[in-house]
Write a protein that holds these residues in place. Structure first.
Motif, mmCIF file in Angstrom:
data_model
loop_
_atom_site.group_PDB
_atom_site.id
_atom_site.type_symbol
_atom_site.label_atom_id
_atom_site.label_comp_id
_atom_site.label_asym_id
_atom_site.label_seq_id
_atom_site.Cartn_x
_atom_site.Cartn_y
_atom_site.Cartn_z
ATOM 1 N N VAL A 7 -14.283 8.560 -9.443
ATOM 2 C CA VAL A 7 -13.843 8.945 -8.039
ATOM 3 C C VAL A 7 -14.112 7.749 -7.091
ATOM 4 N N PRO A 8 -13.144 6.821 -6.687
ATOM 5 C CA PRO A 8 -13.472 5.948 -5.871
ATOM 6 C C PRO A 8 -13.706 6.463 -4.454
ATOM 7 N N CYS A 9 -14.716 6.107 -3.919
ATOM 8 C CA CYS A 9 -14.906 6.597 -2.393
ATOM 9 C C CYS A 9 -15.240 5.603 -1.273
ATOM 10 N N TYR A 10 -14.436 5.645 -0.339
ATOM 11 C CA TYR A 10 -14.741 4.685 0.807
ATOM 12 C C TYR A 10 -14.774 5.569 2.208
ATOM 13 N N ASN A 11 -15.819 5.659 2.683
ATOM 14 C CA ASN A 11 -16.092 6.548 3.907
ATOM 15 C C ASN A 11 -15.365 8.035 3.610
ATOM 16 N N GLU A 12 -16.047 8.623 2.657
ATOM 17 C CA GLU A 12 -15.538 10.008 2.371
ATOM 18 C C GLU A 12 -16.468 11.152 2.425
ATOM 19 N N GLU A 13 -17.345 11.022 3.487
ATOM 20 C CA GLU A 13 -18.534 11.968 3.641
ATOM 21 C C GLU A 13 -18.013 13.520 3.737
ATOM 22 N N ASN A 42 -18.773 3.926 -5.004
ATOM 23 C CA ASN A 42 -18.871 3.731 -3.408
ATOM 24 C C ASN A 42 -18.671 2.408 -3.041
ATOM 25 N N ASP A 43 -17.556 2.360 -2.516
ATOM 26 C CA ASP A 43 -16.921 0.972 -2.309
ATOM 27 C C ASP A 43 -17.172 0.475 -0.907
ATOM 28 N N GLY A 44 -18.625 0.383 -0.690
ATOM 29 C CA GLY A 44 -19.007 -0.206 0.709
ATOM 30 C C GLY A 44 -18.836 0.794 1.789
ATOM 31 N N ALA A 95 -10.815 10.820 -3.763
ATOM 32 C CA ALA A 95 -12.005 11.630 -3.274
ATOM 33 C C ALA A 95 -11.331 12.834 -2.301
ATOM 34 N N ASP A 96 -10.176 12.549 -1.802
ATOM 35 C CA ASP A 96 -9.744 13.369 -0.400
ATOM 36 C C ASP A 96 -8.969 14.532 -1.104
ATOM 37 N N MET A 97 -9.032 14.955 -2.348
ATOM 38 C CA MET A 97 -8.225 16.079 -2.830
ATOM 39 C C MET A 97 -6.841 15.982 -2.732
ATOM 40 N N GLN A 98 -6.318 14.771 -2.621
ATOM 41 C CA GLN A 98 -4.863 14.508 -2.659
ATOM 42 C C GLN A 98 -4.278 14.502 -3.976
ATOM 43 N N ASP A 99 -5.314 14.258 -5.038
ATOM 44 C CA ASP A 99 -4.976 14.366 -6.336
ATOM 45 C C ASP A 99 -5.745 15.734 -6.687
ATOM 46 N N GLU A 200 -1.978 16.864 1.695
ATOM 47 C CA GLU A 200 -2.711 16.077 2.627
ATOM 48 C C GLU A 200 -4.040 16.175 2.464
ATOM 49 N N ARG A 201 -4.624 15.150 2.867
ATOM 50 C CA ARG A 201 -6.237 14.744 2.549
ATOM 51 C C ARG A 201 -7.043 15.942 3.387
ATOM 52 N N VAL A 202 -8.119 16.267 2.765
ATOM 53 C CA VAL A 202 -8.824 17.334 3.420
ATOM 54 C C VAL A 202 -9.747 17.031 4.414
ATOM 55 N N GLU A 205 -9.410 10.112 7.260
ATOM 56 C CA GLU A 205 -8.144 9.824 7.269
ATOM 57 C C GLU A 205 -7.869 8.399 6.243
ATOM 58 N N THR A 206 -6.453 8.270 6.041
ATOM 59 C CA THR A 206 -6.181 7.307 5.240
ATOM 60 C C THR A 206 -6.451 5.631 5.535
ATOM 61 N N LYS A 207 -6.881 5.187 4.626
ATOM 62 C CA LYS A 207 -7.308 3.802 4.990
ATOM 63 C C LYS A 207 -6.482 2.739 4.785
ATOM 64 N N TRP A 208 -5.171 3.497 4.695
ATOM 65 C CA TRP A 208 -3.850 2.190 4.531
ATOM 66 C C TRP A 208 -3.133 2.456 5.858
HETATM 67 N N1 UDP Z 1 -10.562 4.006 -1.223
HETATM 68 C C1 UDP Z 1 -11.539 2.953 -1.627
HETATM 69 N N2 UDP Z 1 -11.687 1.749 -1.048
HETATM 70 C C2 UDP Z 1 -10.791 1.315 -0.061
HETATM 71 C C3 UDP Z 1 -9.861 2.149 0.223
HETATM 72 C C4 UDP Z 1 -9.629 3.433 -0.240
HETATM 73 O O1 UDP Z 1 -12.260 3.223 -2.717
HETATM 74 O O2 UDP Z 1 -11.131 0.150 0.250
HETATM 75 C C5 UDP Z 1 -10.551 5.267 -2.023
HETATM 76 C C6 UDP Z 1 -10.219 6.305 -0.872
HETATM 77 O O3 UDP Z 1 -12.066 6.557 -0.836
HETATM 78 C C7 UDP Z 1 -10.066 7.415 -1.689
HETATM 79 C C8 UDP Z 1 -8.715 6.794 -2.430
HETATM 80 O O4 UDP Z 1 -9.343 5.315 -2.193
HETATM 81 O O5 UDP Z 1 -10.586 7.911 -2.675
HETATM 82 C C9 UDP Z 1 -7.416 6.848 -1.748
HETATM 83 O O6 UDP Z 1 -7.617 6.282 -0.410
HETATM 84 P P1 UDP Z 1 -6.727 6.944 0.663
HETATM 85 O O7 UDP Z 1 -6.800 8.413 0.613
HETATM 86 O O8 UDP Z 1 -7.207 6.185 1.880
HETATM 87 O O9 UDP Z 1 -5.156 6.282 0.324
HETATM 88 P P2 UDP Z 1 -3.998 7.356 0.448
HETATM 89 O O10 UDP Z 1 -4.182 8.705 -0.188
HETATM 90 O O11 UDP Z 1 -3.732 7.621 1.804
HETATM 91 O O12 UDP Z 1 -3.030 6.529 -0.472
#
Ligand code: UDP
Ligand code: MG
Length: 314
Positions: A7-13, A42-44, A95-99, A200-202, A205-208
């Motif tokens: 699970v890649p996590c970036y600000n996912e508390e 944990n990606d910083g 991490a956001d339950m979108q998967d 939708e993420r739980v 917000e999205t990082k994109w």
């Molecule tokens: N994420 C990450 N590093 C980043 C941006 C996102 O590890 O620089 C992780 C984020 O925590 C999440 C996943 O990548 O678990 C998908 O990110 P996000 O939900 O923001 O993208 P979207 O689902 O909108 O494509």
């Protein structure tokens, strides 16, 4: 048999506790002798993500983690997770339950039955996403698939369960500017797609942002095809030919020139347009070449893909 969930996590508390519970449910529901490891990368993050991960690790032996020294991006996080994973089957999920973790048992079954080596999720709808974003996403997939040899599926997510051999193949592709959607397709193997609705993420917000996605799209194209370079060649041929035809035309006209006596005075605006147009094309071609050279430069430096600040013991 071990199953690794990365699970890649970036600000996912906000999402982590919910995700962890869902993962535990998957583990509980599995009545075979399989064991699981959860790898949180944990990606910083700048929020409480790291504390939450450490708490989880303290209470659950199957929780492993890697912390990055700063934000290196999801691509780097997935790479680090795959390096750390020891499982026979390895999955990557957001991490956001979108998967939806609830798909994992079904994915495991598919690998067990030996019908494929990769089970990947694809969303068939883009519900809840801004309309222009969906539109550009569609255009991007059309474009990249026309230019590249590998097929990159529209709506494919990074969510997938893979056999060990597949992950080893992906790790052996150790380029720095990683475009995973392309790498996944490039390594081949038998892929089975499961389709699901967009979720939708739980929390959070999205990082994109749109620009980030736009740059990512360009990265993807430049990483997987050199076709754009050929545009310059084709345009060059075209304009050389047009120039030659134009020259011939004037040559002949000069011979029988008496009919157009005042033709030399006209043509200033067309000349200017042409210079601007050709100038633009030359700059564009230079820029294109620059994109590739820039990438060669970065690959040549061969910096590590990520820097770890802390890691769980095995
Ligand atoms: N994420 C990450 N590093 C980043 C941006 C996102 O590890 O620089 C992780 C984020 O925590 C999440 C996943 O990548 O678990 C998908 O990110 P996000 O939900 O923001 O993208 P979207 O689902 O909108 O494509
Ligand atoms: Mg998301």
């Amino acid at each position: 048999m071990l199953i690794s969930l990365i699970v890649p996590c970036y600000n996912e508390e906000g999402s982590l506790p919910i995700l962890y519970e869902a993962l535990c449910n998957v583990r509980k529901a599995d009545d075979s002798d399989r064991s699981y490891e959860f790898i949180f990368v944990n990606d910083g993050s700048r929020d409480k993500t790291s504390q939450i991960i450490k708490e989880l690790a303290a209470n659950d032996k199957s929780v492993k983690y890697v912390f990055f020294s700063r934000n290196f991006g999801k691509e780097a996080a997935m790479y680090a997770g795959m390096q750390k994973a020891k499982g026979d089957y390895i999955a990557i999920l957001d991490a956001d339950m979108q998967d939806p973790p609830s798909l994992i048992p079904e994915m495991i079954k598919s690998l067990d039955s030996d019908e494929c080596d990769i089970v990947a999720a694809r969303r068939v709808t883009r519900k809840g996403e801004p309309k222009i974003r969906s539109f550009f996403a569609r255009c991007f997939y059309k474009l990249i698939n026309r230019m590249c040899d590998v097929e990159i599926a529209d709506g494919a997510r990074d969510f997938r369960l893979m056999r060990r051999e597949v992950v080893d193949a992906i790790l052996s592709v150790n380029e720095r500017q990683r475009f995973s959607k392309g790498i996944f397709a490039w390594v081949g193997f038998r892929t089975k797609w499961i389709e699901h609705e967009n979720v939708e993420r739980v929390a959070g917000e999205t990082k994109w942002s749109f620009w980030k996605l736009f740059k990512y799209a360009i990265d993807g194209i430049v990483a997987f095809t050199t076709a754009p370079l050929r545009i310059a060649t084709y345009l060059g041929f075209f304009f050389a030919f047009a120039g030659f035809a134009y020259m011939l035309y004037y040559f002949i006209r000069a011979i029988i020139g008496q009919f157009w006596t005042n033709a030399n005075i006209m043509g200033y605006p067309s000349l200017l347009c042409f210079i601007l147009f050709i100038g633009g094309l030359i700059l564009m071609a230079l820029g294109l070449i620059g994109e590739y050279i820039g990438r060669i430069y970065i690959e040549a430096k061969a910096r590590p893909i990520y820097i770890t600040s802390e890691e769980s013991k095995d």
